[in-house]
Design a protein around this motif. Structure first.
Motif, short mmCIF file in Angstrom:
data_model
loop_
_atom_site.label_atom_id
_atom_site.label_comp_id
_atom_site.label_asym_id
_atom_site.label_seq_id
_atom_site.Cartn_x
_atom_site.Cartn_y
_atom_site.Cartn_z
N ILE A 28 -46.41 31.08 57.66
CA ILE A 28 -45.56 31.07 58.84
C ILE A 28 -45.58 29.68 59.46
N GLY A 29 -44.43 29.26 59.94
CA GLY A 29 -44.32 27.94 60.54
C GLY A 29 -44.22 28.02 62.05
N GLU A 30 -44.00 26.87 62.67
CA GLU A 30 -43.91 26.80 64.12
C GLU A 30 -42.65 27.49 64.66
N ASP A 31 -41.70 27.83 63.76
CA ASP A 31 -40.51 28.56 64.19
C ASP A 31 -40.71 30.07 64.17
N GLY A 32 -41.94 30.52 63.84
CA GLY A 32 -42.30 31.93 63.96
C GLY A 32 -41.54 32.87 63.06
N ARG A 33 -41.28 34.07 63.56
CA ARG A 33 -40.60 35.10 62.75
C ARG A 33 -39.22 34.64 62.30
N ALA A 34 -38.57 33.84 63.14
CA ALA A 34 -37.21 33.41 62.82
C ALA A 34 -37.16 32.63 61.51
N GLY A 35 -38.25 31.96 61.15
CA GLY A 35 -38.27 31.17 59.93
C GLY A 35 -38.68 31.92 58.70
N LEU A 36 -39.03 33.21 58.84
CA LEU A 36 -39.48 34.00 57.70
C LEU A 36 -38.29 34.57 56.93
N SER A 37 -38.45 34.70 55.63
CA SER A 37 -37.43 35.36 54.82
C SER A 37 -37.45 36.86 55.11
N GLU A 38 -36.40 37.54 54.69
CA GLU A 38 -36.34 38.99 54.88
C GLU A 38 -37.49 39.68 54.17
N ALA A 39 -37.83 39.19 52.95
CA ALA A 39 -38.93 39.80 52.20
C ALA A 39 -40.26 39.58 52.90
N ALA A 40 -40.47 38.38 53.46
CA ALA A 40 -41.71 38.10 54.17
C ALA A 40 -41.84 38.97 55.41
N ARG A 41 -40.74 39.13 56.14
CA ARG A 41 -40.78 40.00 57.33
C ARG A 41 -41.07 41.44 56.94
#
Length: 408
Positions: free
Chosen positions: A17-30
């Motif tokens: 996970i990066g500093e952009d949080g959930r917004a930066g995660l792929s659908e699979a990662a979420r």
């Protein structure tokens, strides 16, 4: 490992996970994150991933204290949060030593190294990627080469100033440091300054240092060859001299990741140069003289191999509890009863032993072991030009008898 049956599907998800949080995660990662019953991570990671419906467990200190609990969950959906790429100096590489790859689903994000290169326009393949997170500052010393580009993960906000001070001390004050803070998020900041003019303050603890190395005439660069100049080593005369050291390292035939015993280490020069051959090399310096043992530690720090292990004691007794070596160098005490016998017995099959002697007694010991076990013998003689009145002549050093042997 647990005695539970083999799981049918991967049960452990590792999400970068990066500093952009959930917004930066792929659908699979979420989906992996939201499908887990338990999520482990640093408090910063857990905050970035919020909201979470799963039970959250912040990493303990030390982090490996959580491993038994994670392994006890084998077969149950579990998620580990990490910064960026979990397999580049991250939790992924550590946990993979305990969990099979087919039990893991990994969702990496760009690493801090990739992000820094993207910001600076540097080719990642041309950079040395290092970490000072929980590691000694001097580890970067062998990489401080003129023209090099280094990417260094910081331990905290004080690390960049410490790195700048080290560069100034070694004559690389002209080097340019770019401190990359909280990259890929709303707090991102990049600031560039030379090591000699370093004055940055209020540096975010989450930072990566990009260093364009530049040295002045006085720069102290650790050469990439074997046989470093004797002046690099603080010593009291008990030192394997540069030319002999170069031949000795060649005779030892170092290979990546091998462990060397440097018996009767003196100034520690052979063990130190062994470790300089590759970051994965390991060595143990065995030295009976306490003042010399302390000197070895200082030399290891100066030359950038602070992980050199030092054992204060007399061989062969000091060898008993040491990890089995892949190679042994006996530079001191070769004529002492039992030293060679113990070293050869401990050596791994296929391992290499090299022993040097300058005394008649030491040479006799090497002649005896050569007659018994074979191997190779050679005599090394070095002469250096020196002043003779107002002129110059050759001054010979004591000849060295060297025995080398590979264990069947």
């Amino acid at each position: 490992m647990s005695d539970r049956p083999e799981p049918d599907t991967p049960w452990l998800s590792i999400v970068g996970i990066g500093e952009d949080g959930r917004a930066g995660l792929s659908e699979a990662a979420r989906a992996a994150l939201d499908g887990a019953a338990v999520v482990y991570g640093g408090r910063r990671h857990l905050a970035l991933a919020a909201p979470l419906s799963a039970e959250t467990r912040p990493w303990p200190s030390p982090i490996h204290a959580a491993y038994p609990d994670i392994l006890a969950r084998r077969g149950q959906q579990t998620c580990l949060l990490a910064t960026g790429d979990p397999f580049h100096y991250g939790i992924g590489a550590e946990i993979a030593a305990h969990v099979r790859a087919d039990e893991i689903r990994a969702f990496p994000q760009p690493s801090a190294f990739s992000l820094a290169c993207a910001r600076l326009g540097w080719p990642l393949a041309d950079c040395a990627c290092l970490t000072l997170h929980g590691r000694a500052l001097s580890r970067i010393v062998p990489h401080v080469q003129p023209g090099a580009r280094l990417l260094v993960l910081s331990w905290d906000g004080a690390t960049p100033a410490a790195v700048a001070a080290l560069l100034r001390e070694r004559g690389f004050g002209r080097s340019r440091l770019t401190v990359c803070e909280a990259m890929a998020g709303p707090r991102q900041r990049l600031r560039t300054v030379s090591a000699e003019d370093f004055d940055l303050t209020e540096i975010d603890p989450l930072n990566t240092i990009a260093i364009a190395v530049e040295g002045g005439p006085e720069a102290r660069t650790v050469a990439l060859s074997t046989g470093l100049d004797d002046a690099w080593f603080e010593n009291d005369g008990q030192l394997t001299k540069a030319e002999i050291r170069a031949v000795t390292l060649s005779a030892l035939r170092p290979r990546r990741g091998q462990l060397l015993w440097d018996v009767g280490a003196g100034a520690g020069s052979v063990g130190i140069e062994w470790m300089l051959r590759h970051p994965a090399m390991r060595a143990v310096a065995i030295e009976a003289n306490l003042a010399r043992a302390a000197r070895i530690a200082r030399n290891a720090q100066t030359l950038g191999v602070p992980d050199l292990a030092i054992v204060e004691g007399t061989a062969p007794d000091a060898l008993v509890a040491l990890p089995q070596p892949d190679a042994v160098f006996v530079g001191g005490g070769v004529s002492e009863p039992g030293v060679l016998t113990a070293a050869l017995a401990a050596l791994r099959p296929g391992g290499r032993c090299v022993a040097n002697a300058v005394t008649l007694q030491g040479e006799a010991a090497l002649l005896a072991v050569f007659a018994e076990r074979g191997g190779s013998l050679r005599r090394l003689s070095i002469a250096r030009a020196d002043t003779v009145g107002g002129l110059h002549g050759w001054r010979s050093a004591m000849p060295v008898t060297q025995w080398a042997w590979t264990k069947p």
